[in-house]
Scaffold this active site. Structure first.
Site, PDB file in Angstrom:
ATOM      1  CG  ASP A  35     -10.995   5.464  43.115  1.00 40.32           C
ATOM      2  OD1 ASP A  35     -10.012   6.041  42.634  1.00 40.32           O
ATOM      3  OD2 ASP A  35     -10.970   4.816  44.171  1.00 40.32           O
ATOM      4  CD  GLU A 107     -11.307   8.190  39.816  1.00 43.30           C
ATOM      5  OE1 GLU A 107     -10.241   7.686  40.146  1.00 43.30           O
ATOM      6  OE2 GLU A 107     -11.995   8.901  40.594  1.00 43.30           O
TER       7      GLU A 107
END
EC number: 3.1.26.3
Lengths: 219, 219
Positions: A35, A107
């Site tokens: 992320d 992610e």
């Protein structure tokens, strides 16, 4: 999986695709790292592609590109769903189709590429996936002058006035000072210098629009 | 400025130190990029240093390290305040001492290093500044078993019970399955496998504590 990257260590890819419903280890830690990496790589791309946008505009664009729904779309294009490792409960309820699980796995995969072969490899993969999306977003996004005009029209207020206040330099390297002014109920003016009148007008419109939005937010 | 980095392009450093009170261009765009880079580099550091912490724990640690106040402390150590370029208003009111202005300039400087010499240079600078802080945070932070115990004691609830439920493998490569159980009013149990009983207990305590905190947050 249709990711344009070949893992040296396939165990990293496997971990990235392992949902927490399996137990530990799972992809949650990789997701945390991915992320953050995704945020930085997209920030750089937007910084390059939108050389005149301010911080607020860049943040807004990034939020459009990096959110659960948008990442799930990419995860589906990469066909991550087919390779997710899910616990029996999630399998039964179709977890491989759920946006949040797909976005998290994507992610985590970004982080797996980073750990497998470093920043440049990770950046290349992310740029490959987002470059065209960012270009499309750019084509569809309205420029600052248009947004300012539409905003004023929506309020029933007078349109902005642009004035050339000065120009400097020789013909081959001229710069232009342009002011953008709006009247009541929010009188504001901004002056900007640019390599063309149009560029200076866009910058000035952007500043006026941001100040206007800020004033309107105040109670 | 005491930054352990020498810019190839000093104009980048100058831009990073230029507050928006000067007009345009200023450091706002660099700050956007630097904030994202800092987030990623600190995420990786924490990922390495805390190999057993889950996503929530890693996020919590990062928030302790990367916030306006903490970054202003670093900016002061680097003596950024002396080199800030501020408009007359901010100069008069001591903007060079303000946390938010210092923190923003530090973030912008991180981006300036990145644009000047790439990710590895930027990462080295950030690691140099944060490595010892992360180690200190780690030394001062309590482990999961301690935090779980203190949380239960604060609520006046019974202490957790740890049980060895199985062990596997030869003596030289043994793994241990350990469960951690807490009773009413929030009965929870988690089982983890680890290379030592202590490691498995810490993992199980972390899971139980997180689930407990989640349940208590629910209305």
């Amino acid at each position: 999986m249709k990711l344009n990257y070949r893992f040296r260590d396939p165990a990293l890819a496997q971990l990235a695709l392992t949902h927490r419903s399996i137990g530990r280890p799972n992809n949650e830690r990789l997701e945390f790292l991915g992320d953050a990496l995704l945020g930085a790589i997209i920030a750089e791309l937007l910084y390059e592609v939108h050389p005149r946008s301010n911080e607020g505009e860049l943040s807004r664009l990034r939020a459009q590109l990096v959110n659960g729904q948008a990442l799930a779309v990419i995860a589906r294009e990469l066909e991550l769903g087919d390779e997710l490792k899910l616990g029996p409960g999630e399998l039964k309820t179709g977890g491989f189709r759920r946006d949040s699980i797909l976005a998290d796995a994507f992610e985590a995969l970004v982080a797996a590429v980073y750990l497998d072969d470093g920043f440049d490899a990770c950046r290349a993969v992310v740029r490959g996936l987002f470059g065209e999306r960012i270009a499309a977003l750019r084509r569809s996004s309205k420029d600052a002058k248009t947004r300012l005009q539409e905003h004023l029209q929506a309020g029933g207020w007078p349109l902005p006035i642009y004035e050339l206040t000065a120009s400097h330099g020789e013909d081959h390297a001229k710069t232009f000072d342009v002011s953008c002014t709006i009247g009541e109920p929010f009188p504001l003016t901004a002056e900007c210098r640019g390599g063309s009148r149009r560029a200076a007008e866009q910058d000035a419109a952007e500043i006026v629009l941001n100040q206007l939005l800020e004033q309107q937010r105040k109670p």
